[in-house]
Design an enzyme around this catalytic site. Sequence first.
Site, mmCIF file in Angstrom:
data_model
loop_
_atom_site.group_PDB
_atom_site.id
_atom_site.type_symbol
_atom_site.label_atom_id
_atom_site.label_comp_id
_atom_site.label_asym_id
_atom_site.label_seq_id
_atom_site.Cartn_x
_atom_site.Cartn_y
_atom_site.Cartn_z
ATOM 1 N N ARG A 1 -12.849 2.836 8.028
ATOM 2 C CA ARG A 1 -12.669 4.283 8.219
ATOM 3 C C ARG A 1 -13.469 4.785 9.426
ATOM 4 O O ARG A 1 -13.028 5.698 10.124
ATOM 5 C CB ARG A 1 -13.097 5.033 6.965
ATOM 6 N N GLY B 1 -4.023 10.343 -2.411
ATOM 7 C CA GLY B 1 -3.561 11.617 -2.970
ATOM 8 C C GLY B 1 -2.857 12.462 -1.938
ATOM 9 O O GLY B 1 -1.811 13.066 -2.200
ATOM 10 N N GLY C 1 -3.626 4.313 -1.176
ATOM 11 C CA GLY C 1 -4.039 3.838 -2.487
ATOM 12 C C GLY C 1 -3.873 2.339 -2.698
ATOM 13 O O GLY C 1 -4.168 1.535 -1.815
ATOM 14 N N LYS D 1 2.255 5.520 -13.867
ATOM 15 C CA LYS D 1 2.892 6.606 -14.617
ATOM 16 C C LYS D 1 3.966 7.355 -13.860
ATOM 17 O O LYS D 1 3.827 7.659 -12.685
ATOM 18 C CB LYS D 1 1.822 7.618 -15.017
HETATM 19 P P1 AMP Z 1 -0.961 4.326 -9.434
HETATM 20 O O1 AMP Z 1 -2.394 4.702 -9.257
HETATM 21 O O2 AMP Z 1 -0.149 5.316 -10.185
HETATM 22 O O3 AMP Z 1 -0.300 3.858 -8.154
HETATM 23 O O4 AMP Z 1 -0.970 3.087 -10.408
HETATM 24 C C1 AMP Z 1 -1.610 1.907 -10.089
HETATM 25 C C2 AMP Z 1 -1.871 1.167 -11.350
HETATM 26 O O5 AMP Z 1 -0.675 0.932 -12.034
HETATM 27 C C3 AMP Z 1 -2.490 -0.183 -11.110
HETATM 28 O O6 AMP Z 1 -3.797 -0.168 -11.593
HETATM 29 C C4 AMP Z 1 -1.611 -1.129 -11.894
HETATM 30 O O7 AMP Z 1 -2.336 -2.073 -12.642
HETATM 31 C C5 AMP Z 1 -0.859 -0.203 -12.825
HETATM 32 N N1 AMP Z 1 0.396 -0.798 -13.289
HETATM 33 C C6 AMP Z 1 1.406 -1.232 -12.553
HETATM 34 N N2 AMP Z 1 2.354 -1.784 -13.328
HETATM 35 C C7 AMP Z 1 1.938 -1.703 -14.600
HETATM 36 C C8 AMP Z 1 2.462 -2.119 -15.854
HETATM 37 N N3 AMP Z 1 3.636 -2.746 -15.925
HETATM 38 N N4 AMP Z 1 1.731 -1.875 -16.953
HETATM 39 C C9 AMP Z 1 0.543 -1.263 -16.857
HETATM 40 N N5 AMP Z 1 -0.008 -0.847 -15.698
HETATM 41 C C10 AMP Z 1 0.674 -1.067 -14.584
#
Ligand code: AMP
Length: 396
Positions: A39, A376, A353, A200
């Site tokens: 960074r 974000g 991210g 999610k």
């Molecule tokens: P995000 O911050 O929403 O991009 O989510 C990232 C997180 O989603 C990571 O820590 C992954 O381990 C989790 N993730 C991805 N696929 C799955 C899954 N099939 N079941 C549970 N967690 C998941």
Amino acid sequence: MSMFDKKTVEDIEVAGKKVLVRCDFNVPFTNGVISDDKRIVSSLPTIEYLLKNGAAVILCSHLGRPKNGPEEKFSMKPVAAKLSELLGIEVILAADVVGEDAVAKAAALKSGEVLLLENVRFEKGETKNDPELSAKFAALADIFVNDAFGTAHRAHCSTAGVAEHLPAVSGYLIKKELDVMGKALTAPERPFAAILGGAKVSDKIGVIESLIDKADIIIIGGGMAYTFFAAMGRGVGTSICEQEKIEVAKGLIEKAKAKGVELLLPVDNVVTHEFAADAESFVVASDAIPADCMGMDIGPATAELFAAAIKRAKTVIWNGPMGVFEMPRFSNGTKAVAQAMADVDAVTIVGGGDSAAAAAQLGFEDKLTHISTGGGASLEFLEGLELPGIACLNDR
Ligand code: AMP
């Protein structure tokens, strides 16, 4: 007047001026030593441009999350030392943010010199966008430059409030975010594919909604996919699944259909009986997930399907891993997507991210058009939201 068409450091006379630059020096530490200076390194082009063109440069950033005023462990001291080393000139460190020392040092600063203020979050008003604090920041300088994309979705004093008092332009980092992501969102080369993953649906509904209006192909993987499966009436076993978002997922499937957007979901998955790095795993068809199993990654057929779709695209945006990629056995889907993006001859954008970390870990940074520096912020950008740290900059 567009969110994307903002003045940059090159559009303003900086010679003889004091220029306050909001940087993102929120670097990681291991045992008190900066463990990744990326960074800081990426902030150099803006700082060097300003120095070369005769400005006196006042830098500021947040570091960590100090809660109750100044705390030694969140001091900018190590950043000042690293910056001095990289720039090859002494970087003066103020003992405070906008206090007596900062005011005196800013007043004495000459063209070609660099002053770094202490951690902006040592001032409690910073994250509250306190108008008095913004005025104090502004009093230090003649021009404001925002080059911290990672905090551009926050209306804080040093990211937005200060711009009410000074001419405000972007640095090169924000310029690149606007040029590349702005173009992809307003006039993409088509086909335009968006790949969304992560835990999610609820975090990314806005992004999917917004991209359905813009993209030709939407690819869904990761934990999110299971809520979509549930919306299609499939069993998802013990996979992560947001019951209260099933209707939303149904709506998104309908909307994609109505708009003629190709919506791609996994056709096979790697499943386990428990959420563990060493859990025994096997591949099943996505419409036949056993009741006692959870999906941990997309399967090999899905990886091929997604890679083939990516290869048809001329613009690709990716946000969110395809599986629990932190566990090596469930990182193959994420790797396959990163590989397909590295291979395709298209504008390829990774939206911050986890996916940015995955791309970097695989050594694909040079093979992608752009890796956004803000998690974000880049999500909000893709959602089509107005980012305060960008909206506050002067239109070109
Ligand atoms: P995000 O911050 O929403 O991009 O989510 C990232 C997180 O989603 C990571 O820590 C992954 O381990 C989790 N993730 C991805 N696929 C799955 C899954 N099939 N079941 C549970 N967690 C998941």
